[in-house]
Design an enzyme around this catalytic site. Structure first.
Site, PDB file in Angstrom:
ATOM      1  N   LYS A 203       2.856  33.179  -7.613  1.00  0.00           N
ATOM      2  CA  LYS A 203       3.396  34.543  -7.674  1.00  0.00           C
ATOM      3  C   LYS A 203       4.919  34.515  -7.807  1.00  0.00           C
ATOM      4  O   LYS A 203       5.487  35.177  -8.664  1.00  0.00           O
ATOM      5  CB  LYS A 203       2.982  35.326  -6.435  1.00  0.00           C
ATOM      6  N   GLU A 209       5.158  23.106  -3.386  1.00  0.00           N
ATOM      7  CA  GLU A 209       4.154  22.162  -3.863  1.00  0.00           C
ATOM      8  C   GLU A 209       3.818  22.413  -5.337  1.00  0.00           C
ATOM      9  O   GLU A 209       3.730  21.475  -6.138  1.00  0.00           O
ATOM     10  CB  GLU A 209       2.873  22.280  -3.019  1.00  0.00           C
ATOM     11  N   GLY A 264      -2.505  36.528  -2.042  1.00  0.00           N
ATOM     12  CA  GLY A 264      -2.898  35.253  -2.643  1.00  0.00           C
ATOM     13  C   GLY A 264      -4.365  34.923  -2.494  1.00  0.00           C
ATOM     14  O   GLY A 264      -5.024  34.514  -3.457  1.00  0.00           O
ATOM     15  N   ARG A 265      -4.916  35.120  -1.308  1.00  0.00           N
ATOM     16  CA  ARG A 265      -6.319  34.756  -1.082  1.00  0.00           C
ATOM     17  C   ARG A 265      -7.292  35.748  -1.711  1.00  0.00           C
ATOM     18  O   ARG A 265      -8.508  35.538  -1.675  1.00  0.00           O
ATOM     19  CB  ARG A 265      -6.588  34.594   0.410  1.00  0.00           C
ATOM     20  N   GLU A 350      -6.863  32.824   7.470  1.00  0.00           N
ATOM     21  CA  GLU A 350      -5.520  33.258   7.111  1.00  0.00           C
ATOM     22  C   GLU A 350      -5.389  34.775   7.270  1.00  0.00           C
ATOM     23  O   GLU A 350      -4.303  35.284   7.570  1.00  0.00           O
ATOM     24  CB  GLU A 350      -5.167  32.843   5.679  1.00  0.00           C
ATOM     25  N   HIS A 381     -27.350  16.437   7.624  1.00  0.00           N
ATOM     26  CA  HIS A 381     -27.192  15.034   8.009  1.00  0.00           C
ATOM     27  C   HIS A 381     -25.764  14.733   8.463  1.00  0.00           C
ATOM     28  O   HIS A 381     -25.346  13.576   8.477  1.00  0.00           O
ATOM     29  CB  HIS A 381     -27.584  14.134   6.839  1.00  0.00           C
ATOM     30  N   LYS A 494       6.770  25.547   6.397  1.00  0.00           N
ATOM     31  CA  LYS A 494       7.515  25.399   5.138  1.00  0.00           C
ATOM     32  C   LYS A 494       9.018  25.318   5.408  1.00  0.00           C
ATOM     33  O   LYS A 494       9.730  24.498   4.816  1.00  0.00           O
ATOM     34  CB  LYS A 494       7.228  26.591   4.214  1.00  0.00           C
TER      35      LYS A 494
END
Length: 525
Positions: A203, A209, A264-265, A350, A381, A494
């Site tokens: 955005k 990153e 964002g999510r 979040e 399992h 951050k």
């Protein structure tokens, strides 16, 4: 006022003291299943395997009314600034509205903007698939690499994997998120720069990153193709920051925007979803939006007692706050939903991993559960031992489909048999008598679950599923009195990471590193 001071919350607290001693085996019956299930087009939801009765649901619905779930829902859909800490609207739902609709934000109908971006996404997708969009050397694009992190990665990657049966022949889509250079290196391995298209999904176009990976991808491309002009044919920006995009070398014509009312999510429905469209074709992307819109309409119009996102949100709060369950296992019995638990970790934790109310008061009650999961039957399992016989009770949400998109019908019968059996085993358990008084083979049972059964996991039904969880989490945020749409908890790490990076150059930054961190930093120098 905190929501646990409401008389409706107190009534539930009193009721829960009785229900903790009730075993689901004493509540089962066909009538209960009919009363505690819901059918929507293409979806059957069973929540009869819960430690609750009719009184429980009635009290929960009273709490929903007292917390004004319907009012908050209507304000969200109308474009009101319900993200109060950032003074923003919350309108990811507008991204899947038909072109004829109108959604007003600050005096602007944003639907035409949304559909303009969708039309541009379709044009790019069609051009890549038809071969009219070629790389710098004139070769067809065959590899798409989406570079993003968080919502710019988890959602698109989850959907692209979930819709793998519909992938376009000749197109490979990869995702890079981790700043660990191994992630980018592995994605680039075997790629031809002349046939690779990068999507830089950020955005702000400043995410550390993402931009580090983007710069390295740019250097990789230019090392092979030599000319700066090549960037225009091999990079698309999904962003709101035209100045930063241009400085990177991407022409504004190759930038697809979205607005700040898209969190964002919740952004896979926006231009961030270009990787999805490139993977499966724009028609399937449109079907994804349509499925989500169908769930939106259900959430907007269904009465509370027949409203699936509301019911699932209420059940989640009942288990978290009144049955003292700290976790939630999301268990898709569909290998293509491999990344769904990780995606829902972000959507849930979040959004609702908050310790203060909308008004800044410290909460005296628990909020977001710890979400984890794995596709069945692999999870059986791994961690199901704890689900069945562990000291913590973890509610489970099973997700399956009547029809498999794979050609092996006999496999699917075994898969669904396992899903149905696991939900039953969690509920009924196995008594000491049934296990010949062997405590190691005794199961307490009484462990709650919800089962969601879709007709098939195509794009439309996947859109339904994602929107269902988005709205479920929103409902829970209202019941807890928190803002589900900011994420300040992401920021501190951050800021400190930048201090660590700057410590070698700036003595003032060194004072911000704690002693343990300083030692670790010296060992990595």
């Amino acid at each position: 006022m905190l929501n646990n001071t409401l008389p409706e919350w107190g009534a539930l607290d009193t009721h829960a003291r009785t229900m903790r001693y009730v075993h689901m085996n004493d509540l089962v019956g066909e009538g209960r299943v009919k009363a505690m299930s819901l059918s929507l087009p293409g979806l059957y939801a069973d929540f009869s395997r819960q430690r609750m009765n009719d009184d429980t649901m009635g009290l929960l619905l009273s709490l929903a009314r007292a917390c004004d779930v319907e009012g908050w829902r209507d304000r969200m859909f109308s474009g009101a600034s319900i993200n109060t800490t950032e003074n923003r609207a919350v309108l990811h739902t507008a991204l899947r509205r038909p072109a004829k609709d109108s959604v007003m934000v600050d005096g602007e109908n944003v639907v035409p903007f949304i559909h303009d971006v969708l039309n541009r996404m379709k044009a790019i997708t069609d051009a890549v698939h038809s071969g009219t969009w070629t790389g710098y050397t004139g070769k067809r694009i065959t590899t798409i690499i989406n570079i993003g992190i968080g919502g710019s990665d988890l959602g698109p990657q989850m959907v692209a994997e979930a819709l793998r049966p519909f992938h376009v022949d000749g197109i490979t889509v990869k995702f890079v998120s981790n700043v660990d250079g191994t992630h980018l290196h592995n994605a680039l391995h075997g790629c031809d720069p002349a046939t690779t298209l990068f999507l830089i999904a950020s955005k702000t176009f400043t995410t550390q990153e993402t931009m580090k990976n983007a710069q390295s991808a740019r250097a990789w491309l230019l090392a092979k193709l030599k000319k700066d002009d090549a960037i225009a044919k091999h990079f698309i920006a999904l962003s709101t920051n035209e100045k930063a995009v241009t400085a990177f070398g991407i022409h504004p014509d190759n930038m697809l925007p979205f607005r700040d009312w898209v969190g964002g999510r919740f952004s896979l429905w926006s231009s961030i979803g270009l990787s999805i469209a490139l993977a499966v074709g724009f028609d399937h992307f449109r079907a994804l939006l349509d499925g989500a819109n169908a769930m939106d309409r259900h959430f907007q119009t269904a009465p509370l007692h027949q409203n699936l996102p509301v019911l699932m949100g209420l059940i989640g709060v009942w288990n978290r706050n009144f049955m003292n369950c700290s976790g939630l296992a999301v268990l898709p019995y569909d290998q293509n939903l491999l990344h769904l638990p990780a995606f829902l970790q972000q959507v849930d934790m979040e959004s609702n991993g908050k310790r203060v109310s909308r008004d800044g008061e410290t909460l005296p009650y628990a909020t977001a559960p710890i979400v984890f999961g794995e596709p069945g039957t692999n999870g059986q399992h791994a961690f199901y031992q704890m689900l069945h016989q562990g000291t913590d009770i973890v509610p489970c949400e099973f997700i399956g489909s009547r029809e498999s998109l794979a050609p092996y019908a006999d496999h699917h019968h075994i898969l669904l048999a396992n899903m149905i059996a696991q939900a039953q085993a969690l509920m009924t358990g196995r008594s000491e008598r049934e296990s010949n008084n062997n405590p190691h083979q005794t199961f307490p049972g009484n462990r709650p679950s919800v089962t969601l059964l879709f007709d098939r996991m195509d794009a439309f039904h996947l859109g339904q599923l994602i929107a269902l969880y988005e709205h479920k989490v929103f409902v829970q945020g209202i019941l807890w009195g928190i803002n589900s749409f900011d994420q300040y908890g992401v920021e501190l790490g951050k800021i400190l990471a930048n201090s660590v990076l700057d410590s070698g150059k700036n003595p003032e930054s060194q004072g911000k590193i704690d002693p343990a961190g300083a030692i670790l930093l010296s060992l990595t120098a």
